[in-house]
Design a protein around this motif. Structure first.
Motif, PDB file in Angstrom:
ATOM      1  N   MET A  60       0.843  -1.193   0.000  1.00 35.86           N
ATOM      2  CA  MET A  60       0.000   0.000   0.000  1.00 35.86           C
ATOM      3  C   MET A  60       0.882   1.248   0.000  1.00 35.86           C
ATOM      4  N   THR A  61       0.462   2.269  -0.708  1.00 40.39           N
ATOM      5  CA  THR A  61       1.201   3.518  -0.780  1.00 40.39           C
ATOM      6  C   THR A  61       1.202   4.224   0.569  1.00 40.39           C
ATOM      7  N   ARG A  62       2.388   4.613   1.035  1.00 41.88           N
ATOM      8  CA  ARG A  62       2.504   5.350   2.287  1.00 41.88           C
ATOM      9  C   ARG A  62       2.363   6.846   1.995  1.00 41.88           C
ATOM     10  N   ILE A  63       1.440   7.493   2.693  1.00 43.04           N
ATOM     11  CA  ILE A  63       1.113   8.889   2.412  1.00 43.04           C
ATOM     12  C   ILE A  63       1.323   9.727   3.662  1.00 43.04           C
ATOM     13  N   ALA A  64       2.064  10.816   3.510  1.00 44.74           N
ATOM     14  CA  ALA A  64       2.251  11.781   4.586  1.00 44.74           C
ATOM     15  C   ALA A  64       1.492  13.044   4.221  1.00 44.74           C
ATOM     16  N   VAL A  65       0.568  13.449   5.068  1.00 45.26           N
ATOM     17  CA  VAL A  65      -0.206  14.671   4.843  1.00 45.26           C
ATOM     18  C   VAL A  65       0.378  15.769   5.725  1.00 45.26           C
ATOM     19  N   ILE A  66       0.930  16.785   5.112  1.00 40.86           N
ATOM     20  CA  ILE A  66       1.527  17.896   5.848  1.00 40.86           C
ATOM     21  C   ILE A  66       0.478  18.992   5.975  1.00 40.86           C
ATOM     22  N   GLY A  67      -0.086  19.114   7.156  1.00 39.09           N
ATOM     23  CA  GLY A  67      -1.143  20.093   7.397  1.00 39.09           C
ATOM     24  C   GLY A  67      -2.451  19.405   7.715  1.00 39.09           C
ATOM     25  N   GLY A  68      -2.958  19.645   8.919  1.00 37.13           N
ATOM     26  CA  GLY A  68      -4.189  18.990   9.343  1.00 37.13           C
ATOM     27  C   GLY A  68      -5.377  19.917   9.389  1.00 37.13           C
ATOM     28  N   GLY A  69      -5.399  20.913   8.511  1.00 36.25           N
ATOM     29  CA  GLY A  69      -6.542  21.815   8.423  1.00 36.25           C
ATOM     30  C   GLY A  69      -7.708  21.155   7.724  1.00 36.25           C
TER      31      GLY A  69
END
Length: 271
Positions: free
Chosen positions: A1-10
């Motif tokens: 599975m693709t590992r995804i980092a989301v920068i910003g939790g707005g």
């Protein structure tokens, strides 16, 4: 599975996280970087997701999603400069920040690092987003397919040249607000005509839902569908005539032009 980092939790970052989870992505392969502690705690509680620093989130991620306000992009890039990013292992960055061109990222990232600029909209929170993407100079077909597969879990994805993404931002990125405003105005008008707010709300919201379904499923254009419901000399014709007299089309053109121009302004790097 693709590992995804989301920068910003707005709002837009949360909408993507929620959409990905509802679309079948595992929480084990998602991480979010959010500096505001109360917000970080809320996200961790709501989604059982790991919340960490920008550098830690980006380390080892296949896709780094920048979902911050345009004014915060340079701060994010400074933090990413502390990470051993590697374009050779197919890492890529996806920017959801309105107005920021791919060249702004490419100038600060390792040489050849692929950047895809994207503009989703908030209906992706319920899996009905309308997103547009545009590739940077170093993006390969496989990168675009990966971004399509990620954003495709939360709605439709359309590819446009970068010269058109500010216009697409004005249409779909900001678009939900226009529809919310129309719904709000119709509800207020219904109340003014004597309906209770609850009744007016129910009628307007379902009318919007049903109308969208007709546009999606009928195969007819908005012009054709409007004409079909506008009987000569009838109530709808009277209402449409008044909307035209009020400059509805001009108001929407001016509004979208303003949104496009503001998107372009946001992409101008600070002196």
């Amino acid at each position: 599975m693709t590992r995804i980092a989301v920068i910003g939790g707005g709002k837009i970052g949360e909408a993507l996280i929620s959409g990905l989870l509802h679309g079948g992505h595992s929480v084990r392969d998602l991480v979010v970087a959010e500096q505001y502690e109360p917000r970080a705690e809320d996200l961790a509680t709501e989604y059982s997701i790991r919340v960490t620093t920008i550098a830690d989130a980006a380390e080892g991620a296949d896709v780094i999603v920048v979902a911050v306000k345009p004014a915060d992009v340079d701060t994010v890039l400074t933090e990413l400069g502390k990470v051993d990013l590697d374009s050779d292992r197919e890492q890529l960055l996806v920017s959801l920040a309105a107005g920021i061109p791919t060249t702004r990222y490419e100038a600060r990232l390792p040489a050849g690092f692929p950047v895809v600029r994207a503009m989703p909209n908030t209906p992706m929170l319920v899996g009905q987003g309308a997103g547009v993407i545009t590739p940077g100079r170093h993006v390969k077909r496989g990168h675009l397919e990966l971004v399509r597969s990620v954003l495709g879990t939360v709605g439709t994805v359309t590819t446009v040249p970068e010269t058109m993404i500010d216009a697409a931002t004005a249409v779909s990125g900001s678009g939900p607000a226009y529809f919310f405003l129309v719904v709000e105005a119709m509800i207020d008008a219904g109340v003014a005509l004597g309906l209770t707010r609850a009744t007016a709300s129910e009628l307007v919201v379902q009318t919007m839902v049903g109308t969208a379904a007709m546009l999606t499923e009928s195969g007819e254009s908005a012009t054709e569908l409007r004409a079909a419901v506008t009987s000569p000399g009838g109530t709808t014709a009277a209402a449409v005539r008044q909307l035209e007299r009020g400059g509805l089309r001009t108001a929407f053109y001016d509004a979208l032009t303003a949104a496009r121009d503001r998107s372009a302004e946001l992409g101008v790097a600070p002196e």
